[in-house]
Scaffold this motif. Structure first.
Motif, short mmCIF file in Angstrom:
data_model
loop_
_atom_site.label_atom_id
_atom_site.label_comp_id
_atom_site.label_asym_id
_atom_site.label_seq_id
_atom_site.Cartn_x
_atom_site.Cartn_y
_atom_site.Cartn_z
N GLU A 138 -8.55 -4.13 1.90
CA GLU A 138 -7.63 -5.11 2.20
C GLU A 138 -6.53 -5.07 0.86
O GLU A 138 -5.13 -5.19 1.01
CB GLU A 138 -8.01 -6.49 2.41
N THR A 139 -6.91 -5.11 -0.17
CA THR A 139 -6.34 -5.38 -1.52
C THR A 139 -5.35 -4.23 -1.62
O THR A 139 -4.12 -4.15 -2.16
CB THR A 139 -7.33 -5.41 -2.42
N HIS A 141 -4.35 -2.02 0.77
CA HIS A 141 -3.93 -1.74 1.97
C HIS A 141 -2.56 -0.75 2.00
O HIS A 141 -2.12 -0.05 2.80
CB HIS A 141 -3.41 -2.95 2.92
N ALA A 142 -1.73 -0.86 0.95
CA ALA A 142 -0.61 -0.12 0.94
C ALA A 142 -0.76 1.45 0.84
O ALA A 142 0.09 2.24 1.28
CB ALA A 142 -0.03 -0.29 -0.57
N GLU A 146 3.18 4.17 6.16
CA GLU A 146 3.95 3.41 7.12
C GLU A 146 3.68 4.23 8.44
O GLU A 146 4.23 3.77 9.44
CB GLU A 146 5.21 3.46 6.92
N GLN A 172 -10.04 -9.47 7.50
CA GLN A 172 -9.03 -8.73 6.68
C GLN A 172 -7.69 -8.74 7.55
O GLN A 172 -7.54 -7.47 8.37
CB GLN A 172 -9.65 -7.22 6.21
N PRO A 173 -6.74 -9.66 7.25
CA PRO A 173 -5.74 -9.51 8.38
C PRO A 173 -4.79 -8.18 8.21
O PRO A 173 -4.26 -7.79 9.14
CB PRO A 173 -4.62 -10.69 8.05
N ARG A 174 -4.64 -7.59 7.06
CA ARG A 174 -3.74 -6.41 6.91
C ARG A 174 -4.42 -5.34 7.35
O ARG A 174 -3.80 -4.55 8.13
CB ARG A 174 -3.30 -6.24 5.15
N LEU A 175 -5.67 -5.19 7.11
CA LEU A 175 -6.23 -4.11 8.06
C LEU A 175 -6.07 -4.12 9.38
O LEU A 175 -6.19 -3.36 10.27
CB LEU A 175 -7.68 -4.07 7.38
N ARG A 176 -6.61 -5.64 9.83
CA ARG A 176 -6.38 -5.72 11.23
C ARG A 176 -5.09 -5.00 11.69
O ARG A 176 -4.90 -4.47 12.96
CB ARG A 176 -6.92 -7.21 11.68
N ALA A 177 -4.03 -5.57 11.26
CA ALA A 177 -2.69 -5.18 11.58
C ALA A 177 -2.43 -3.71 11.58
O ALA A 177 -2.08 -3.11 12.52
CB ALA A 177 -1.43 -5.97 10.80
N ILE A 178 -2.94 -2.90 10.60
CA ILE A 178 -2.96 -1.61 10.56
C ILE A 178 -3.62 -0.83 11.79
O ILE A 178 -3.07 -0.08 12.48
CB ILE A 178 -3.31 -1.02 9.24
#
Ligand SMILES: N[C@@H](CCC(=O)N[C@@H](CS)C(=O)NCC(=O)O)C(=O)O
Length: 194
Positions: A138-139, A141-142, A146, A172-178
């Motif tokens: 998650e940390t 995620h970059a 894209e 982990q919201p960013r991982l979920r979004a990806i």
């Protein structure tokens, strides 16, 4: 000659390879190994460790999901559109964490399937390691970028498998979004664990 993959429908290590092959439009024949907790070596083809996936490319067998992906990229996609052959250290670190989480999941799932007490503290550490691995991803995620790459396929395979087996909370919201964005790709549903 059509590639063949010894795998199972729920195997996340197999799915990252399947996602790559589907993204490339490469036909594949799936050979189901059945219950991977079983120790009947015949189900696993030539793999001496009785694990899936194994790729059969004509007479050549390739073990290990990432080695299979590299073989596919080298022989079917010389432009390496999904960045399988990268040597970028950040991507390789993310792969190591993804593979570590997935391997730990296998141990937890197969322990439960074969009747071990997963309340033992060894398994508690494993669940904690999965949680810490997810937080690390998650940390960082970059690193997923894209556009769809093999690293994203790897994440989707891990994420859907964790959700399927409900081993740890997925916070982990960013991982979920990806993972959600990748799940919408036209070829993603075909290999989703059911
Ligand atoms: N490092 C291997 C891991 C493969 C693996 O652990 N596969 C699981 C299924 S997803 C398996 O076959 N497990 C059987 C066992 O551990 O006995 C890879 O990347 O291909």
């Amino acid at each position: 000659m059509t590639l063949r993959l010894i795998c199972t429908p729920r195997s996340h290590f197999s799915r990252k390879v399947r996602l790559l092959l589907d993204a490339l439009g490469e036909p594949i024949e799936l050979l189901d190994a059945g219950n991977v907790a079983d120790d009947d070596a015949r189900a696993f083809g030539p793999h001496p460790l009785m694990k899936v996936p194994t790729l059969l490319d004509g007479a050549r067998a390739v073990f290990e999901s990432d080695h299979i992906a590299a073989h596919v990229a080298r022989t079917r996609d010389p432009a390496d559109r999904f960045e399988v052959l990268t040597t970028d250290a950040d991507v390789l670190n993310a792969r190591a964490v993804l593979n570590g989480i997935m391997a730990t999941e296998v141990e937890l799932v197969l322990a439960a399937r074969t009747g071990l007490d997963t309340g033992h503290r060894r398994f508690g550490k494993m669940r904690a390691a999965i949680g810490q691995g997810l937080d690390w991803l998650e940390t960082h995620h970059a690193v997923f970028g894209e556009r769809p790459t093999y690293l994203g396929f790897h994440l989707l395979a891990m994420w859907d498998h964790l959700a399927f087996y409900d081993l740890v909370p997925l916070r982990q919201p960013r991982l979920r979004a990806i993972a959600t964005a990748l799940a919408a790709l036209p070829y993603a549903a075909r290999s989703k664990p059911v």
